[in-house]
Design a protein around this motif. Structure first.
Motif, mmCIF file in Angstrom:
data_model
loop_
_atom_site.group_PDB
_atom_site.id
_atom_site.type_symbol
_atom_site.label_atom_id
_atom_site.label_comp_id
_atom_site.label_asym_id
_atom_site.label_seq_id
_atom_site.Cartn_x
_atom_site.Cartn_y
_atom_site.Cartn_z
ATOM 1 N N THR A 128 0.813 -1.270 0.010
ATOM 2 C CA THR A 128 0.099 -0.054 0.049
ATOM 3 C C THR A 128 0.917 1.243 -0.050
ATOM 4 O O THR A 128 0.534 2.219 -0.898
ATOM 5 N N ILE A 129 1.796 1.325 0.761
ATOM 6 C CA ILE A 129 2.958 2.379 0.908
ATOM 7 C C ILE A 129 3.473 2.633 -0.556
ATOM 8 O O ILE A 129 3.441 3.543 -1.249
ATOM 9 N N GLY A 130 3.913 1.519 -1.208
ATOM 10 C CA GLY A 130 4.505 1.693 -2.439
ATOM 11 C C GLY A 130 3.555 1.999 -3.520
ATOM 12 O O GLY A 130 3.797 2.805 -4.193
ATOM 13 N N GLY A 131 2.341 1.525 -3.413
ATOM 14 C CA GLY A 131 1.278 2.096 -4.227
ATOM 15 C C GLY A 131 0.736 3.362 -3.950
ATOM 16 O O GLY A 131 0.544 4.049 -5.230
ATOM 17 N N VAL A 132 0.863 3.935 -3.124
ATOM 18 C CA VAL A 132 0.538 5.543 -2.645
ATOM 19 C C VAL A 132 1.557 6.235 -3.548
ATOM 20 O O VAL A 132 1.431 7.156 -4.158
ATOM 21 N N PHE A 133 3.029 5.894 -3.189
ATOM 22 C CA PHE A 133 3.791 6.599 -3.728
ATOM 23 C C PHE A 133 3.818 6.610 -5.467
ATOM 24 O O PHE A 133 4.083 7.395 -6.271
ATOM 25 N N ALA A 134 3.399 5.399 -5.896
ATOM 26 C CA ALA A 134 3.039 5.202 -7.457
ATOM 27 C C ALA A 134 1.973 6.066 -7.802
ATOM 28 O O ALA A 134 2.164 6.717 -8.935
ATOM 29 N N THR A 135 1.029 6.147 -6.985
ATOM 30 C CA THR A 135 0.081 6.992 -7.666
ATOM 31 C C THR A 135 0.563 8.592 -7.518
ATOM 32 O O THR A 135 0.256 9.422 -8.594
ATOM 33 N N LEU A 136 1.331 8.978 -6.561
ATOM 34 C CA LEU A 136 1.968 10.306 -6.463
ATOM 35 C C LEU A 136 2.911 10.566 -7.843
ATOM 36 O O LEU A 136 2.739 11.485 -8.699
ATOM 37 N N VAL A 137 3.601 9.444 -8.100
ATOM 38 C CA VAL A 137 4.534 9.509 -9.385
ATOM 39 C C VAL A 137 3.459 9.650 -10.587
ATOM 40 O O VAL A 137 3.841 10.619 -11.295
ATOM 41 N N ARG A 138 2.372 9.155 -10.493
ATOM 42 C CA ARG A 138 1.595 9.072 -12.008
ATOM 43 C C ARG A 138 0.877 10.364 -11.910
ATOM 44 O O ARG A 138 0.723 10.995 -13.156
ATOM 45 N N ILE A 139 0.623 10.779 -11.116
ATOM 46 C CA ILE A 139 -0.284 12.244 -11.083
ATOM 47 C C ILE A 139 0.481 13.179 -11.304
ATOM 48 O O ILE A 139 0.603 14.095 -12.414
ATOM 49 N N GLU A 140 2.012 13.235 -10.868
ATOM 50 C CA GLU A 140 2.928 14.313 -11.402
ATOM 51 C C GLU A 140 3.247 14.291 -12.829
ATOM 52 O O GLU A 140 3.379 15.285 -13.611
ATOM 53 N N LEU A 141 3.437 13.044 -13.473
ATOM 54 C CA LEU A 141 3.768 12.806 -14.634
ATOM 55 C C LEU A 141 2.386 13.215 -15.741
ATOM 56 O O LEU A 141 2.596 13.243 -16.897
ATOM 57 N N LEU A 142 1.260 13.634 -15.226
ATOM 58 C CA LEU A 142 0.212 13.827 -15.885
ATOM 59 C C LEU A 142 0.492 15.234 -16.926
ATOM 60 O O LEU A 142 0.172 15.242 -18.216
ATOM 61 N N THR A 143 1.239 16.294 -16.473
ATOM 62 C CA THR A 143 1.510 17.323 -17.146
ATOM 63 C C THR A 143 3.225 17.476 -17.353
ATOM 64 O O THR A 143 3.794 16.896 -16.466
ATOM 65 N N PRO A 144 3.636 17.778 -18.455
ATOM 66 C CA PRO A 144 5.112 17.972 -18.599
ATOM 67 C C PRO A 144 5.927 18.854 -17.581
ATOM 68 O O PRO A 144 6.920 18.202 -17.134
ATOM 69 N N ALA A 145 5.320 19.834 -16.949
ATOM 70 C CA ALA A 145 6.168 20.544 -16.354
ATOM 71 C C ALA A 145 5.884 19.781 -14.761
ATOM 72 O O ALA A 145 5.116 19.048 -14.528
ATOM 73 N N GLY A 146 7.076 20.163 -14.205
ATOM 74 C CA GLY A 146 7.128 19.490 -12.496
ATOM 75 C C GLY A 146 6.318 20.433 -11.947
ATOM 76 O O GLY A 146 6.756 21.279 -11.127
ATOM 77 N N ASP A 147 4.793 20.266 -11.653
ATOM 78 C CA ASP A 147 4.017 21.142 -10.922
ATOM 79 C C ASP A 147 3.393 20.588 -9.756
ATOM 80 O O ASP A 147 3.150 21.351 -8.877
ATOM 81 N N PHE A 148 3.227 19.363 -9.605
ATOM 82 C CA PHE A 148 2.472 18.580 -8.889
ATOM 83 C C PHE A 148 3.374 18.631 -7.455
ATOM 84 O O PHE A 148 3.097 19.081 -6.353
ATOM 85 N N LEU A 149 4.539 17.697 -7.625
ATOM 86 C CA LEU A 149 5.232 17.681 -6.589
ATOM 87 C C LEU A 149 6.512 18.283 -6.919
ATOM 88 O O LEU A 149 6.868 18.785 -7.888
ATOM 89 N N SER A 150 7.448 18.981 -5.893
ATOM 90 C CA SER A 150 8.760 19.385 -5.925
ATOM 91 C C SER A 150 9.813 18.253 -6.625
ATOM 92 O O SER A 150 9.372 16.966 -6.443
#
Ligand code: HEA
Ligand code: HEA
Ligand code: CUA
Ligand SMILES: [Cu+2]
Lengths: 340, 550, 123, 221
Positions: free
Chosen positions: B49-71
């Protein structure tokens, strides 16, 4: 490029790009064939022999030996082809032609510092001439990076403490992506830029433009004096180090046996880390310059030893065996050249 | 429906391993391999679950080309934590320590593993190691990539590398102890009559895996020691300023971590062998070839690690050797794939949930394995190394192969483990969602990779957005596919239908005892007289009807 | 070999003891180990360079030192650790550990000894 | 023999099965240990092949006499360990304890000598990261150390340190076994713990058999 559905291949902008793509096509065909074959058969059998009633009994099939052998040997043959092809292509991609021009690249978090032999410098951009083989000498000031040019289908890790090389021959003018492909910390994804392929004369003009500077070999000649390298590497009676004139590309006999070819990697190592390999007939007296020189200074010295001294004749009356081998015209040890 | 009445005596009201003592200590100090398996199941699910939550964060960040969701810092921590949690604390232990722990003793007809106390110890070691890693991940983060390459990890990273290194070091010993236990159990604890070539392929696979665990894991342990010494005391093993070579770390790391990918896939392959033969009611086609190919993979797998180093300063000649051996290790996998498919031929196939997962495994592992061949081809790997092509390759083999196999196994043995049946409908839906969502997520990444998109990138050029959005959309389907089993499996524990001893009509010894099994597994030591998967001599009444035993 | 043969079938323990290690033998091994230790120190002090040349001389020292170490280790494994008297499986474990170690060391060293980036200079 | 009967764990059918399982398990564990040290031996091999001169120089700073004496001491402890197992197999309670005490004694001497050696390295500044002033320059000649010199000592401490840790773990185990032996827990039918401890101890000895020439003797001539 808009936001329409993207193409399936990056631009083919170097001599090897097409060859890589052909191999890719073959691999995709193998992928498609076996996936469809096996997943298809699985589904087909699964449906055809699906249990219809409780009384439905399986018919035990005894695996025939020829079948087991066939499906081991056929993939093996495919693998042999891929292996041989892959190795041949690898050597092609990583073996620079002799007439390649040289460009020095230094990776540093998070930028690429590039210097042309004319002295022109640039950062995160690489200008190259069309149709001329270009050899990149890659070093890193901190962590591991990787210099990646997808349009040329080439990439190489840039490793601190050693020097790696790559080369390409661009076939299309235009701008293409340049990436750092090895993770190097916070701004890894910003350590990128572009490679600009220009017609030869445009490139010459660019070299002379605002980016121009002192050629590294000239810079190296100065350093050679400032750092007092000449005190040991000058021809004369009290010379303590080997003659460097004509050294580049020649085999060097090492203390304790073994020979190396004096290529860029070796000369770089001899400068920053002279105790690692000692030339036969000499003591390891040379100071360790490892932490005193920046990668750019090392590159300048290297350019001087390679391009200026390397093109000079070794003086006839040298007090000690020049470059370690008597009559350094001797060909490299057969065992080393055999690998090709 | 016809309850198989002579399958196994109905010990319905009798004590089983879950009910015979329910105090907290009886769980935390248990030496029963079945309970330890459940302890592992809970912990491993948590780390997934921890790993999955991080995967989710990664995929949300990659929705847009700019690095805008996470630092950028946090993005780097996100994929590192994702990789570390998923590999070291989920996929490496998941099949051996959960299913293997539960089933190996049952399948060999033993009362327990050879060293029950060491088995419990291994779980505690695992928890301590995982604790260190979770601590590193949640406080201050870890940003080195799961590969922990120096000199970044030793001299530059500001994050909690030392804790993570300690975590990986410690957790390694849990893996080693599990391996030692399995080896001794398979060699010494088999029931009378259970010869090597009567063993279920699941046991063969775990035996091969154990060899890898025992021979490989210590090398990652010492590598972590060296890295720790380097980071804390500046020993200089991988520090160019002291004459060290960073690439040596990569050799040491991959000497373990390549074989480790077989720790992740071999047990899953064992699961697939069981499922396919059970649901097509055939002795597995080419039994001995499949068994031997597990050993071949385990052994050859040790000789190929350098295929991760093709673009480094590694010698081209050594690279040739590694490339050749890498192709060689693909052959045993090919043998397995063909034999599995042939098993269905003239079988009597039932498409229960585990079989759906098995089909998912086949489809995805094939693509993953065959794209491995792209990477093994030296000239091709120059272009592909460290791009999303590699990311996609390993998700296909690890998620499409490893996790699919695990899910199949979990659904296959769930009735045995808990004594309950789960929902037919929801489980099949989940299998299909995972399969579809998975392809949707990761297939675009092959294209991205060939286009040259480097991995571990927080931001990327605009023209790759379409494919990245597809990938993120797929990942949301995938997430639902994974959350569903959490719900219906939990539901089944409390409200599911009671499972008979042998709901699928399978042949293994584990089905000869009640569901859930009694504390000491068998009421009397079984005596084996037939080969594995002897469906021909199985009474007709034990054959499940289409639609299963519910 | 396969487990839980019925309890009656005990391989007679006395039979094993006849061929088992004896005190005398333990001391013999001990002395052999001690002597080999002295030999290896002496051999290391000996300089082969004048006889074999610098590189071969150093090589000879290494070969001798490692052969002696292997001999000593073999003695310990076979006699002190009873591998000579155990079944073949234990022997297999010992041998495979050596083989795997050599995989690790030999292949990696082969990389370091053949590194070059200058094939083109040989053309 | 009631205490012995209790030593058969419930999941085994007989002593033979229990013992064979333990032997196989212990050997698997030792194989693991070999690979664990193997990573260090690889690192040693790589850097020694890269920096032969520096390793030679480094080794001249070790005391061959101390190392040699320690080798003999460790061999003695292996002998006494083997004797302890032998005593156990014959059922001599006192023998087990006596031989094990001797083993502990030799083991402690070894560690004591190691402390002396480490202290000396400390004084010379050869300990990476802790007391490392001697690793970069030679204080007598004021010459820079050759590249790889620091790696030699890094390896020296990693290898001997890990070896010493194995001994430090071993000694308390020996003590426990000795006490259990005195209490009569072991007899000719069941002395597996003594035997397993012996295997461990001999393995640690073997590691030293390799460390000694690799670290001490390369600078001897
Ligand atoms: C479960 C995990 C798993 C498995 C099983 C595999 C299996 C394989 N892997 Fe993979 N791999 C990883 C996990 C895995 N890998 C990971 C995690 C990484 C990246 C790590 C990182 O950098 O972070 C990686 C990276 C990786 C690389 C390095 C890429 C790079 O960084 O540049 C390479 C290169 O050779 C490779 C190759 C292979 C091969 C040849 C197989 C083979 O074993 C596959 C064999 C299977 C088949 C071939 C399919 C079945 C056979 C048939 C359908 C019959 C037809 C067959 C033929 C024609 C041969 N893998
Ligand atoms: C077993 C191993 C494993 C598994 C299962 C996964 C699963 C997934 N992985 Fe991962 N991945 C790795 C191993 C694995 N990965 C490794 C080793 C790396 C390399 C790291 C590195 O470079 O160092 C990597 C890297 C990696 C990247 C590349 C990052 C980069 O290079 O920048 C991406 C990008 O898409 C990705 C995506 C995913 C996704 C979408 C899933 C999905 O399958 C996950 C789906 C699961 C869930 C979403 C969890 C289920 C949900 C719950 C339990 C409820 C809670 C969650 C929510 C409410 C959302 N992974
Ligand atoms: Cu530089 Cu990534
Ligand atoms: Cu691999």
């Amino acid at each position: 490029m808009g936001k329409s559905f993207p193409p399936l291949l990056p631009p083919q902008a170097s001599t090897v790009a097409v060859e890589v793509d052909v191999l890719y096509a073959l691999l995709v065909a193998i992928l498609a064939f076996f996936t469809l074959l096996i997943a298809g058969l699985f589904l087909f059998f699964g449906v055809k022999y699906a249990r219809k009633s409780e009384a439905d009994r399986p018919i035990q099939v005894h695996p025939p030996m020829w079948l087991e052998i066939a499906w081991s040997v056929i993939p093996l043959l495919i693998c042999v082809v891929l292996f041989v092809w892959g190795v041949a292509l690898y050597f092609k991609i990583y073996t620079p032609p002799k007439d390649a021009i040289t460009i020095h690249v230094v990776g540093k978090r998070w930028m690429w510092k590039i210097q042309h032999m004319s002295g022109a410098r640039e950062i995160n951009e690489l200008h190259v001439p069309l149709g001329v083989p270009v050899r990149l000498l890659l070093t890193s000031e901190d962590v591991i990076h990787a210099f990646s040019l997808p349009a040329f289908r080439v990439k190489r890790d840039v490793i601190p403490g050693t020097m790696t090389t790559m080369w390409f021959n661009a076939t299309k003018t235009g701008e293409f992506h340049l990436f750092c492909a090895e993770y190097c910390g916070t701004k890894h994804s910003e350590m990128n830029g572009k490679v600009v392929v220009m017609e030869k004369d445009a490139y010459q003009r660019w070299l002379a433009g605002p980016n121009a500077g002192l050629p590294p070999a000239v810079q190296g000649a100065r350093l050679f004096e400032e750092l007092n390298c000449i005190s040991c590497h000058r021809n004369g009676a009290e010379q303590r180090g080997p003659v460097l004139e004509g050294l580049f590309g020649k085999p060097v006999l090492l203390k304790g046996g073994g020979t190396v070819v004096a290529d860029d990697t070796y000369i770089r190592e001899s400068i920053v880390n002279p105790t690692a390999k000692t030339v036969n007939g000499f003591e390891s007296l040379m100071p360790v310059y490892l932490s005193q020189l920046s990668e750019e200074q090392v590159n300048a010295l290297l350019a001087y030893v390679r391009d200026t001294l390397g093109k000079e004749e070794a003086p006839k009356a040298s007090p000690k065996p020049a470059a370690g081998l008597p009559g350094s015209a001797a060909s490299p040890k057969p065992s080393e050249s055999k690998g090709r | 429906m016809s309850t198989p009445n002579h399958a196994a005596p109905q010990y319905q009201e009798e004590e089983n391993y879950l009910t015979h003592d329910t105090s907290i200590q009886s769980w935390l100090l248990t030496r029963d391999h079945k309970r330890i398996a459940l302890l592992y199941l809970l912990s491993v699910t948590f780390f997934f679950t921890i790993g999955g939550v991080f995967a989710t964060l990664v995929r949300i960040e990659l929705l847009t080309p700019a690095g805008d969701f996470l630092s950028a810092e946090f993005y780097n921590q996100a994929f590192t934590s994702h990789g570390v949690m998923m590999i070291f604390f989920f996929l490496i232990p998941v099949v051996p320590a959960v299913l293997g722990n539960f089933l190996v003793p049952l399948m060999v007809g033993a009362k327990d593993l050879a060293f029950p106390r060491i088995n419990l110890l291994s779980w505690y070691i695992f928890i301590v190691g995982a604790g260190c890693a979770v601590f590193a991940v949640l406080t201050g983060g870890l940003d080195t990539g799961w590969t922990l390459y120096p000199p970044y990890s030793s001299a530059y990273s500001q994050s909690r590398v030392t804790w993570a290194v300690a975590g990986v070091f410690i957790a390694g010993f849990a893996s080693i102890l599990t391996g030692v236990n399995f080896i001794a159990t398979v060699h010494r604890m088999r029931a009378p009559g259970l010869t090597w070539f009567r063993l279920p392929l699941f046991v063969w696979a775990h035996y091969a895996t154990s060899l890898v665990m025992v021979l490989g894991t210590p090398v990652i342990a010492i590598t972590m020691v060296l890295l720790g010494l380097e980071r804390v005391f500046g020993f200089g093993f991988f520090d160019p300023a002291k004459g060290g070579d960073p690439v040596l770390f990569q050799h040491l790391f991959w000497f373990y971590s390549h074989p480790a990918v077989y720790i992740m896939i071999l047990p899953a392959m064992g699961v697939i062998s069981e499922i396919i033969s059970t649901f097509s009611r055939q002795k597995l086609f080419g039994y001995s070839f499949v068994a031997m190919s597990s050993l071949a993979i385990a052994i050859l797998g040790f000789l190929v690690w350098g295929h991760h180093l093709f673009t480094t300063s590694q010698s081209a000649y050594t690279g040739i050797l590694f490339s050749a051996l890498t192709f060689l290790v693909a052959i045993p996998s090919a043998i397995k794939a063909f034999n599995w498919t042939a098993t269905l031929y003239k079988g009597s196939v039932v498409w229960e949930t585990p079989m759906l997962f098995a089909f998912g495994f086949m489809g995805l592992f094939l693509i993953g394995g065959l794209t491995g061949l792209f990477l093994a081809t030296m000239g091709m790997d120059i272009h592909l190394q460290d791009t999303y092509f590699v990311v996609s390759h390993f998700h296909y083999v690890m998620v499409g192969g490893g996790v699919m196999g695990y899910m199949g196994g979990l659904h296959f043995w769930w009735p045995k483990i808990t004594g309950r049946m789960y929902s037919q409908f929801w489980s099949k839906l989940s299998a299909m969602l995972i399969f579809a969502g998975f392809n949707f997520t990761f297939f675009p990444q092959f294209i991205l990779g060939y286009m040259g998109m480097p991995r571990r990138y927080h931001s990327y050029p605009e023209e790759w957005q379409v494919l990245n959005v597809m990938s993120t959309m797929g990942a949301s389907i995938l997430a639902i596919g994974y959350i569903l089993p959490g719900i219906y499996l939990t539901h089944s524990i409390f409200l599911g239908k009671k499972a008979p001893a042998n709901p699928w009509g399978a042949t293994g010894l584990e089905w000869k005892t009640s569901s859930p099994p009694p504390p000491h597994n068998f009421h009397e030591t079984p005596i084996v007289t037939t080969e594995a998967y002897d469906y021909q001599s199985l009474p007709l009444s034990e054959t499940p009807e289409p639609g299963g035993a519910r | 070999m396969s487990a839980s043969a019925s309890p009656e079938i005990h391989p007679e323990p006395d039979h094993e003891k006849h061929h088992g290690p004896t005190v005398k033998m333990y001391f013999a091994i001990f002395f052999a180990l001690a002597i080999l230790t002295v030999v290896t120190v002496l051999a290391a002090r000996f300089d082969f360079a004048p006889m074999l040349g610098v590189s071969m001389g150093g090589f000879a020292n290494n070969v001798i030192a490692l052969s002696i170490a292997f001999t000593k280790a073999t003695l310990v494994v076979l006699f002190f650790m009873h591998v000579k008297y155990e079944n073949k499986l234990v022997g297999l474990a010992v041998v495979s550990s050596v083989i795997w170690l050599s995989f690790l060391i030999l292949i990696t060293i082969s990389d370091y000894l053949t590194r070059t980036s200058s094939w083109h200079l040989f053309n | 023999m009631t205490s012995l009967a209790a030593s058969l764990q419930h999941h085994f059918t007989d002593f033979k099965q229990q013992k064979e399982s333990a032997v196989l398990g212990m050997w698997s564990f030792l194989v693991q240990e070999v690979m664990f040290f193997g990573g260090l031996f690889l690192t040693y091999a790589v850097y020694r092949s890269q920096y032969p001169q520096a390793f030679h120089d480094g080794a001249t700073h070790l005391d061959v006499v101390l190392g040699g004496v320690n080798t003999i001491v460790l061999i003695c402890s292996s002998l006494t360990m083997a004797m302890a197992v032998h005593a156990a197999s014959k059922g001599h309670r006192g023998g087990i304890a006596c031989w094990l005490l001797l083993t502990i004694f030799f083991g402690s001497i070894f560690l004591g000598v190691k402390v002396v050696e480490y202290k000396e390295k400390w004084d010379h500044g050869f300990i990476p990261g802790i007391s490392d002033h001697g690793l970069t320059v030679d204080h007598e000649t004021h010459q820079a150390r050759p590249t790889g010199f620091a790696l030699y000592f890094a390896l020296y401490f990693a290898m001997t340190g890990l070896h010493a840790i194995h001994m430090i773990i071993g000694i308390p185990i020996l003590a426990i076994i000795a006490i259990n032996g005195l209490r009569g827990r072991y007899g000719p039918e069941y002395y597996t713990p003594v035997e397993m401890t012996g295997l461990y101890w001999h393995f640690v000895d073997i590691v030293w058999i390799f460390l000694f020439p690799l670290l001490y003797l390369i600078g001897a001539h």
